[in-house]
Design an enzyme around this catalytic site. Sequence first.
Site, PDB file in Angstrom:
ATOM      1  N   SER A  32     -63.905 -27.927 -34.632  1.00  0.00           N
ATOM      2  CA  SER A  32     -65.247 -28.710 -35.294  1.00  0.00           C
ATOM      3  C   SER A  32     -64.953 -29.684 -37.116  1.00  0.00           C
ATOM      4  CB  SER A  32     -66.164 -27.515 -35.406  1.00  0.00           C
ATOM      5  OG  SER A  32     -67.201 -27.646 -36.055  1.00  0.00           O
ATOM      6  N   HIS A  38     -71.574 -32.616 -22.077  1.00  0.00           N
ATOM      7  CA  HIS A  38     -71.216 -32.591 -23.238  1.00  0.00           C
ATOM      8  C   HIS A  38     -70.745 -34.296 -24.280  1.00  0.00           C
ATOM      9  CE1 HIS A  38     -68.458 -30.828 -25.523  1.00  0.00           C
ATOM     10  NE2 HIS A  38     -67.505 -30.220 -24.815  1.00  0.00           N
ATOM     11  N   TYR A  64     -66.064 -39.551 -24.379  1.00  0.00           N
ATOM     12  CA  TYR A  64     -66.544 -39.574 -23.094  1.00  0.00           C
ATOM     13  C   TYR A  64     -66.888 -40.913 -22.303  1.00  0.00           C
ATOM     14  CZ  TYR A  64     -66.944 -34.507 -24.885  1.00  0.00           C
ATOM     15  OH  TYR A  64     -66.620 -33.139 -25.361  1.00  0.00           O
ATOM     16  N   PRO A 105     -69.315 -28.787 -19.760  1.00  0.00           N
ATOM     17  CA  PRO A 105     -68.446 -26.891 -19.999  1.00  0.00           C
ATOM     18  C   PRO A 105     -70.190 -26.346 -19.369  1.00  0.00           C
ATOM     19  CG  PRO A 105     -69.431 -28.164 -21.502  1.00  0.00           C
ATOM     20  CD  PRO A 105     -69.355 -29.215 -20.622  1.00  0.00           C
ATOM     21  N   SER A 123     -59.704 -24.389 -25.934  1.00  0.00           N
ATOM     22  CA  SER A 123     -61.144 -23.750 -26.989  1.00  0.00           C
ATOM     23  C   SER A 123     -61.596 -22.780 -27.319  1.00  0.00           C
ATOM     24  CB  SER A 123     -61.930 -25.123 -26.095  1.00  0.00           C
ATOM     25  OG  SER A 123     -63.242 -25.201 -27.285  1.00  0.00           O
ATOM     26  N   GLN A 124     -61.733 -22.331 -28.257  1.00  0.00           N
ATOM     27  CA  GLN A 124     -62.400 -21.298 -29.230  1.00  0.00           C
ATOM     28  C   GLN A 124     -64.026 -21.161 -28.566  1.00  0.00           C
ATOM     29  OE1 GLN A 124     -63.783 -18.083 -32.260  1.00  0.00           O
ATOM     30  NE2 GLN A 124     -61.990 -18.755 -32.161  1.00  0.00           N
TER      31      GLN A 124
END
Length: 655
Positions: A444, A328, A90, A103, A544-545
Amino acid sequence: MPIPERETPKGRRESYVLPKVPVPPLKQSLDMYLSSIKHLVKEEQYRKTKSIVEKFGEPGGTGELLQKKLVEKSDNTYNWVYDYWLEDMYLNQRLALPVNSNPAMVFPKQNFTDRKDSLRFAAHLITGVLEYKERIDTRTLPVDFSRGQLAGTPLCMKQYYRLFNTYRLPGLKRDTLVIHKTGSTEQEHIIVACKNQFFVLDLVVKEKKLKEMDILTQLEKIVKMAENTEERQPPIGLLTSDGRTEWAQARDVLIKDSVNRESLAVIEKCLCVVCLDDPSGMEVGDTSRALLMLHGGGHEKMGANRWYDKPMQFVVGEDGVCGTVCEHSPFEGIVLVACTEYLMKFMTGSPSKMGRATSVSELPTPGRLLWETTPHIQGLLKASAGRLQRLVRDLDMDVHKFQVYGKEFIKKQKMSPDAYIQVALQLAFYRCNGRLVSTYESASIRRFHEGRVDNIRSATPEALAFVKAMTDEKASLSDSEKIQRLWDAIKAQTNYTIAAITGMGIDNHLLGLREISRELQMEVPEIFTDETYVASNQFILSTSQVPTTVEMFCCYGPVVPNGYGCCYNPQSDHLLFSVTSFHGSTETCSAVFIRALDEGLVEMRDLCKKSNKPQSNAAALKTVEKSQGAGSKPLSTPRENREISHTEEALRCPY
Ligand code: COA
């Protein structure tokens, strides 16, 4: 050495120890790296990369030295990868936040009868935010536990404590994530954006907290003030939609004036931003709502009615378009989902308290933030507006509900739904482009102290074999050969997932080795300047889920100009996909990708149905246990890893 805050929790019910993120064994990561790229690059390039990697990893070589330093760093810090990752992912990135980084969660379309109705919704939402914030401040949020693969492990909650008290400050070279102390009295206001104007809504007046009725009264005043064209201020929020360096430069100009300095200070300390949007004039569907969340429709619509640096920005549109836009860097989508689901349930489950008396008899008029501009600043605003407009025109978005089946069907096949969907995404990409590319799937690592994410490189060799079986080799292979390849692909994907969520992913490790070489002021090792490494970090497919339990969905943009962003939300009986790409690329088209995905998902179901001997779950799990990950050697589990200790190095999650 960064010491995590150790606050005394009030009302904490859980107390447990979280391990440190492990440093994977060097050879394991290098082997995994080679096998993750071998089938994606030309043979000659692979040979060159292999020899560079082998040289790096040879006994007594640079790799060993850097690994030793990384292990030392891990010994002396609470999370060796956190800062490297935050900066790389980032803070060092220079692209504009809308579309490229922030997002959004899109709420179900609301049916407001009029503006006042939408303000009631906003007041109720703000009340929910304050209730949630109270839970954060009093440390009474229930601890999350992992679900799905390796379910039942407690997860680090630190990201929740960054939802409302952080701010991404633009910098000329690198941004800064500013963290205010939780519960600080400086943070007793929110910013309300309306008609590109910013207002301060104080939440505590005369030492009393505002009630929902008061909040509504204040919102009504704000809307009225915003309509007053004579006092209208320039749309400074546009600057936050620009590239980070451009915004940092503009901010340097702005702060020369004390009025601007004061306004910025107030915004930068707010709890969150609430954007009261006018109707956009767009037809309200899933895709258009997602677009409005990601970029506001540009400066002519709601694009200037935003402050993109603020991590939590709630949008309440008069036309019922509502959601959250997030900066984010402080937290992941899963934490955002938990917070927004709480709010959605609060909104539907707890009646609005409008009937109750106000807490304060006379509420001061909310202040409007003032801006002093010069022709120079006006020019900067125009340039930012133009760049945002280009981004708006370029974004190709398609939100699609695949309704043929959902995750329950996949579970019945004894397959991991996530792995299955990832394999389907590979098939769709191959169908569209005739090749596989470096793919990112966020995994994660919250089971570790201050864990964020690592990458599951889903374009596995087994996925390539499967997609070929369904395309180029379709006619020459039997169904049983195809189903076997599907199983192999699912297993490889599941194995990689398990490796990544247990801290054995390669992306964080390689990043750590690269960054520690910088810290040591060494010449950057060839492994990191090699074209294969550079290409392998260009995630043409970024996935991404983000599952939800209430009706809403997440979306984000592609991370490279010729790439796709694909966020998916598996539900019992359907799968929701939000696909983005850029019109400017001749290699991508979101609608075409969606069509290929649909087609592939149906073919995969048909294949599963044809297979009358699905591998048993036990057999599948056994294979997973014997996992070789994407590399050729068995992976160490974190428990075996020396960096993980549950005794003297063990860390108490600080809340
Ligand atoms: N047979 C039957 N069922 C299976 C199965 C199998 N072989 N394998 C998994 N399942 C079940 C699981 O038990 C789980 O059941 P549940 O819905 O009752 O909980 C379900 O299928 C989902 O499991 P799976 O599809 O394997 O995925 P997962 O939930 O483990 O998720 C990741 C995998 C990688 C997405 C997850 O570990 C993760 O990291 N999520 C975070 C991603 C993230 O950070 N996103 C936001 C980025 S901003």
